[in-house]
Design an enzyme around this catalytic site. Structure first.
Site, PDB file in Angstrom:
ATOM      1  N   LYS A 151       0.809  -1.228   0.000  1.00 57.17           N
ATOM      2  CA  LYS A 151       0.000   0.000   0.000  1.00 57.17           C
ATOM      3  C   LYS A 151       0.841   1.278   0.000  1.00 57.17           C
ATOM      4  CE  LYS A 151      -4.403  -1.659   1.592  1.00 57.17           C
ATOM      5  NZ  LYS A 151      -4.218  -3.064   2.056  1.00 57.17           N
ATOM      6  N   SER A 186       1.512  -9.781  -0.992  1.00 57.59           N
ATOM      7  CA  SER A 186       1.181  -8.356  -0.850  1.00 57.59           C
ATOM      8  C   SER A 186       1.551  -7.764   0.502  1.00 57.59           C
ATOM      9  CB  SER A 186      -0.305  -8.137  -1.127  1.00 57.59           C
ATOM     10  OG  SER A 186      -1.099  -9.012  -0.346  1.00 57.59           O
ATOM     11  N   GLU A 237      -9.724   6.460   3.768  1.00 57.04           N
ATOM     12  CA  GLU A 237     -10.545   5.442   4.407  1.00 57.04           C
ATOM     13  C   GLU A 237      -9.657   4.234   4.656  1.00 57.04           C
ATOM     14  OE1 GLU A 237     -10.182   5.766   1.184  1.00 57.04           O
ATOM     15  OE2 GLU A 237      -9.648   3.692   0.706  1.00 57.04           O
TER      16      GLU A 237
HETATM   17  C1  LIG Z   1      -5.192  -4.066   1.670  1.00 57.94           C
HETATM   18  C2  LIG Z   1      -4.508  -5.315   1.376  1.00 57.94           C
HETATM   19  C3  LIG Z   1      -4.921  -6.138   0.315  1.00 57.94           C
HETATM   20  C4  LIG Z   1      -6.140  -5.852  -0.522  1.00 57.94           C
HETATM   21  O1  LIG Z   1      -6.127  -4.655  -1.221  1.00 57.94           O
HETATM   22  P1  LIG Z   1      -5.938  -4.594  -2.799  1.00 57.94           P
HETATM   23  O2  LIG Z   1      -6.250  -3.200  -3.150  1.00 57.94           O
HETATM   24  O3  LIG Z   1      -6.877  -5.585  -3.412  1.00 57.94           O
HETATM   25  O4  LIG Z   1      -4.524  -4.952  -3.071  1.00 57.94           O
HETATM   26  C5  LIG Z   1      -4.189  -7.263   0.045  1.00 57.94           C
HETATM   27  N1  LIG Z   1      -3.110  -7.603   0.790  1.00 57.94           N
HETATM   28  C6  LIG Z   1      -2.698  -6.844   1.829  1.00 57.94           C
HETATM   29  C7  LIG Z   1      -1.513  -7.274   2.612  1.00 57.94           C
HETATM   30  C8  LIG Z   1      -3.380  -5.685   2.155  1.00 57.94           C
HETATM   31  O5  LIG Z   1      -2.956  -4.943   3.183  1.00 57.94           O
END
Ligand SMILES: *Cc1c(COP(=O)(O)O)cnc(C)c1O
Length: 387
Positions: A84, A373, A106
């Site tokens: 993020k 992610s 948000e």
């Molecule tokens: C917020 C988050 C997601 C989901 O958000 P996307 O916008 O779909 O990427 C996925 N993995 C992690 C670790 C997150 O913090």
């Protein structure tokens, strides 16, 4: 293609009052993003503050056990623990160069709130974070982090008290205070130009990963690229630079929740219908009458009834495939990656890892590059309750 659309999806379904800040933002994107000043400052911050480039990692033990060549793109190693920050630093710097002083955001899992607060602190801006009251309780460690770094937290008590309600309230706040405030949208969704803007900052994931994979594999591309899909930002970042590579299969993983019939899930691409939410036309979980259904996933970051419009388009034209993984399968993947490789993944990312486990028969001998992610530290409370 119509402006702001991906095929049939996207657009700007918003009250007239929201047009001026969106026009201002689009104009600033065109003027500031290509400038040398922006490019140089952003590249330096990604290197010094985020720790990019993030590496890719081969998983020898799981690969052997599954018969699948498993590789991870390590967004979990970024400062603040997920992908993020690529987006919040990008939008933060853009807003700063537009002369704004406040970053409004948000947050559901709290990760976007933390990443926005980090960016605000770095850039000398103020962070105001809207969060559903339920999520404030579920994600206490992230709330503490944000407060420690100086954010103002607004707990939203309307609706289901989760992400979708926080988005509505944050949009309202933006309307009231456009002059000074940039709305730092957290995923590749919402009205144009947000899906494009967020993709612009997240596509670095596949830009790096594509080159890193080729460097390690004699110039070969992976057979399959996988990412979990909440709003769709890590996924669009992971997919973008592979879309032209026809040999690469692209898979997005949505959350099936408990997976029991009649229970709520978070899989609008697999189970939803066309509709309008948060300023965009996309796939939604809704009733026949257009009432938005509650969503559920053990992974709070996937718990969203809509999805970014570009994913609806990639599905529509058959370039990407979207499948579901349920809570139990994700938890199994969480344990397996932790125990076999010593990497504790976020529950969201565990959904993407679970794809390689659940589909191992059809993936035998193939190379699968998964976007990890984020890291799982934030989820230890949820896991404590379950395990
Ligand atoms: C917020 C988050 C997601 C989901 O958000 P996307 O916008 O779909 O990427 C996925 N993995 C992690 C670790 C997150 O913090």
């Amino acid at each position: 293609m119509k402006k702001g659309y991906f095929g049939d999806f996207g657009g700007q379904f918003i009250p007239e009052l929201l047009m001026p800040p969106l026009i201002e933002l689009e104009e600033a994107m065109e003027r500031i993003l290509p400038s040398e000043e922006f490019k140089t400052r952003f590249a330096n911050m990604l290197k010094e503050n985020v720790g990019r480039p993030s590496t890719i990692t081969y998983c020898p033990n799981m690969s052997k056990e599954l018969g699948v060549e498993l590789w991870l793109k390590r967004e979990d190693l970024n400062h603040s623990g997920a992908h993020k920050i690529n987006n919040t630093l990008g939008q933060g710097l853009l807003a700063k160069m537009m002369g704004k002083e406040v970053l409004l955001a948000e947050t559901g899992a709290g990760m976007h709130g933390v990443a926005t607060t980090v960016a605000a602190a770095m850039l000398g801006m103020k962070a105001v974070i809207y969060m559903g009251a339920t999520d404030v309780v579920r994600q206490a460690p992230n709330v503490n982090r944000m407060r420690l770094m100086g954010a103002e937290i607004v707990a939203v008590e309307s609706g289901t008290k989760t992400l979708k309600d926080a988005i509505n309230e944050a949009l309202r706040r933006w309307l009231a205070d456009q002059e000074n405030t940039h709305y730092c949208f957290g995923t590749a969704a919402g009205p144009h130009p947000f899906p494009k803007l967020v993709r612009e900052f997240q596509q670095i994931i596949s830009k790096e990963a594509r080159q890193q994979f080729m460097d390690r594999n004699d110039g070969d591309l992976p057979d399959v690229v996988v990412a979990c899909v909440g709003g769709g930002s890590n996924a669009i970042g992971m997919f973008h630079n592979f879309v032209p590579d026809e040999s690469v299969k692209i898979v997005g993983v949505e959350a099936a929740g408990t997976g029991e019939p009649g229970c709520h899930d978070s899989a609008p691409l697999d189970h939803g219908t066309d509709g309008i939410l948060h300023g965009m036309k996309t796939k939604l979980l809704q009733t026949k009458e257009g009432q938005i259904l509650p969503s559920h996933s053990v992974a709070p970051g996937l718990d969203y009834p809509g999805v970014g419009p570009e994913h609806a388009h990639l599905q529509d034209i058959g370039r990407a495939e979207y499948v579901t993984v349920n809570d139990a399968q994700a938890i199994n993947a969480f344990k397996m990656l932790s125990q076999r490789e010593g990497i504790i993944p976020a529950l969201e990312s565990s959904h993407a890892v679970a794809y390689a486990i659940e589909h191992k028969e059809e993936l035998q001998g193939k190379s699968v590059l998964v976007c990890l992610s984020g890291r799982g530290d934030k989820d230890l409370g949820i896991l404590d309750e379950i395990l």
